[in-house]
Design an enzyme around this catalytic site. Structure first.
Site, PDB file in Angstrom:
ATOM      1  N   ARG A  74       0.812  -1.225   0.000  1.00  0.00           N
ATOM      2  CA  ARG A  74       0.000   0.000   0.000  1.00  0.00           C
ATOM      3  C   ARG A  74       0.837   1.262   0.000  1.00  0.00           C
ATOM      4  NH1 ARG A  74      -0.841   3.015   4.306  1.00  0.00           N
ATOM      5  NH2 ARG A  74      -0.088   1.362   5.702  1.00  0.00           N
ATOM      6  N   CYS A 219      -4.619  -3.677  11.907  1.00  0.00           N
ATOM      7  CA  CYS A 219      -3.578  -4.675  11.618  1.00  0.00           C
ATOM      8  C   CYS A 219      -3.633  -5.781  12.668  1.00  0.00           C
ATOM      9  CB  CYS A 219      -2.204  -4.018  11.608  1.00  0.00           C
ATOM     10  SG  CYS A 219      -1.977  -2.796  10.306  1.00  0.00           S
ATOM     11  N   SER A 240      -1.394  -8.182   9.564  1.00  0.00           N
ATOM     12  CA  SER A 240      -0.292  -7.484   8.912  1.00  0.00           C
ATOM     13  C   SER A 240       0.676  -7.011   9.983  1.00  0.00           C
ATOM     14  CB  SER A 240      -0.839  -6.296   8.108  1.00  0.00           C
ATOM     15  OG  SER A 240       0.199  -5.506   7.573  1.00  0.00           O
ATOM     16  N   ASP A 242       4.309  -5.148  10.643  1.00  0.00           N
ATOM     17  CA  ASP A 242       5.520  -4.399  10.301  1.00  0.00           C
ATOM     18  C   ASP A 242       6.589  -4.813  11.307  1.00  0.00           C
ATOM     19  OD1 ASP A 242       7.549  -2.519  10.164  1.00  0.00           O
ATOM     20  OD2 ASP A 242       6.255  -0.778  10.462  1.00  0.00           O
ATOM     21  N   ASN A 250       3.524  -4.024  19.286  1.00  0.00           N
ATOM     22  CA  ASN A 250       2.336  -4.855  19.472  1.00  0.00           C
ATOM     23  C   ASN A 250       2.546  -5.934  20.529  1.00  0.00           C
ATOM     24  OD1 ASN A 250       2.123  -4.766  15.894  1.00  0.00           O
ATOM     25  ND2 ASN A 250       1.061  -3.400  17.303  1.00  0.00           N
ATOM     26  N   HIS A 280       6.120  -8.765   7.523  1.00  0.00           N
ATOM     27  CA  HIS A 280       6.918  -8.135   6.476  1.00  0.00           C
ATOM     28  C   HIS A 280       7.950  -7.156   7.025  1.00  0.00           C
ATOM     29  CE1 HIS A 280       3.162  -5.755   6.962  1.00  0.00           C
ATOM     30  NE2 HIS A 280       4.001  -4.729   6.951  1.00  0.00           N
ATOM     31  N   ILE A 281       8.979  -6.962   6.239  1.00  0.00           N
ATOM     32  CA  ILE A 281      10.018  -5.977   6.509  1.00  0.00           C
ATOM     33  C   ILE A 281      10.020  -4.981   5.359  1.00  0.00           C
ATOM     34  CG2 ILE A 281      12.517  -5.607   6.648  1.00  0.00           C
ATOM     35  CD1 ILE A 281      12.724  -8.351   8.015  1.00  0.00           C
ATOM     36  N   TYR A 282       9.800  -3.707   5.680  1.00  0.00           N
ATOM     37  CA  TYR A 282       9.891  -2.679   4.645  1.00  0.00           C
ATOM     38  C   TYR A 282      11.339  -2.565   4.179  1.00  0.00           C
ATOM     39  CZ  TYR A 282       5.111  -1.201   5.482  1.00  0.00           C
ATOM     40  OH  TYR A 282       3.742  -1.172   5.573  1.00  0.00           O
ATOM     41  N   ALA A 336       6.337   3.718   7.570  1.00  0.00           N
ATOM     42  CA  ALA A 336       5.778   3.673   6.220  1.00  0.00           C
ATOM     43  C   ALA A 336       4.312   4.080   6.293  1.00  0.00           C
ATOM     44  CB  ALA A 336       5.915   2.270   5.638  1.00  0.00           C
TER      45      ALA A 336
END
Length: 337
Positions: A74, A219, A240, A242, A250, A280-282, A336
């Site tokens: 996104r 998320c 989701s 991050d 979290n 996921h890892i940005y 992000a």
């Protein structure tokens, strides 16, 4: 897609190596990875020593960096992602606040109390000095979500609203919703006290009818509580995650929620189980996380609740004391949006 004319593989390799990356060949995929291969980093445990629970998080990072799927997202930044991960953290003798970087503890506390109030106004949280929702409540971000009619800071029916007023018609962040919708928080407190073996002790923030009204759909969306042998445990499903910024936060937030619920229901904190969907890892976080992977976890702190309270609404930030939190230094990562 790269914003330049395709180069030969040889030239491309030279360019990316100059930027601190190397090429890793996977079956059918040519993927970029850091020059220091995270797959080679190990945190050894010797003898009969019990493995530090933070190693689960570090292994997840390493696995995503080594095997993650390269995906668009996104935000347009791009991620490395794996689907389906789980970690378990004991709450019995310590509190799982990660130590391989400093976690923003005051932000964890203030955000959770803000959720518990049912607030949907990011400006209210920002006034406490915690600005983690400011960008999602900005005029620009709201307009991008088709919510330009909202005032700045009005996030829509996000976490706190769903926890305290599930099913109520959302008007705006300034409306009074007293007595409207279903109060999931009160419901689970009652079940924990009066029907502790119930398999429906669940609090859910995912309301499909309201998703289009939210600045950001949830998320961390569903938590289930479990009572056994005088202990309260929590399992969180997070669609989701991050891994760089969000997941450490979290873990601490839902562990704190479990401590608070155990306190008001006369139980002891048991365990926090964290289940991730898209972990996921940005790509902008790869370099900082490479640094984090070189660090050895330190002992987790302890959490003390300083006074007796009988309801979740009574808690204040001053009720919590973190003891012996000695983390490695902060690692900066950009959010992000």
């Amino acid at each position: 897609m790269f914003p330049f004319v395709p180069l030969s593989l040889y030239v491309a390799k030279k360019l990316f190596r100059a930027r601190g990356f190397r090429f890793c060949q996977k079956p059918g995929v040519l993927a970029l990875a850091p020059e220091v291969d995270p797959c080679s980093i190990q945190h050894e445990v010797t003898g009969a020593e019990t493995p530090h629970e933070e190693l689960q998080y570090l292994r997840q990072l390493r696995e995503i960096l080594c095997r993650g799927s390269d995906r668009l997202d996104r935000t347009g930044i791009g991620t490395l992602s794996l689907f389906g991960m789980q970690a378990r953290y004991s709450l019995r003798d310590h509190f799982p606040l990660l130590t391989t970087k400093r976690v923003f503890w005051r932000g964890v506390v203030q955000e959770l109390l803000w959720f518990l109030k049912g607030s949907t106004d990011s400006r209210e949280l920002s006034r406490t000095g915690v600005k983690i929702w400011d960008k999602n409540g900005s005029r620009e971000f709201l307009a991008g979500r088709g919510l330009a009619h909202r005032r700045e800071g009005d996030l829509g029916p996000v976490y706190g609203f769903q926890w305290r007023h599930f099913g109520a018609a959302y008007v705006d962040a300034d409306a009074d919703y007293t007595g409207q919708g279903f109060d999931q928080l009160s419901y689970i407190v009652d079940l924990i006290k009066n029907n502790p073996h119930d398999r429906r002790i669940i609090m859910c923030a995912w309301n499909p009818a309201d998703l289009s009204l939210m600045a950001l759909p949830p998320c961390h969306l569903l938590c289930q509580f479990y009572v056994a042998d005088g202990e309260l445990s929590c399992q969180l499903y997070q669609r989701s995650g991050d891994m760089g910024l969000g997941v450490p936060f979290n873990i601490a937030s839902y562990s704190l929620l479990t401590y608070m619920l155990a306190h008001v229901t006369g139980l002891r904190p048991g365990e926090f189980i964290h289940t991730l969907g898209d972990a996921h890892i940005y790509k902008t976080h790869i370099e900082p996380l490479r640094l984090q992977l070189t660090r050895t976890p330190r002992p987790f702190p302890r959490l003390e609740i300083l006074r007796s309270v009988s309801s979740m609404e009574e808690f204040t930030p001053d009720d919590f004391r973190l003891v012996d939190y000695c983390p490695h230094p902060t690692i900066r990562m950009e959010m992000a949006v």
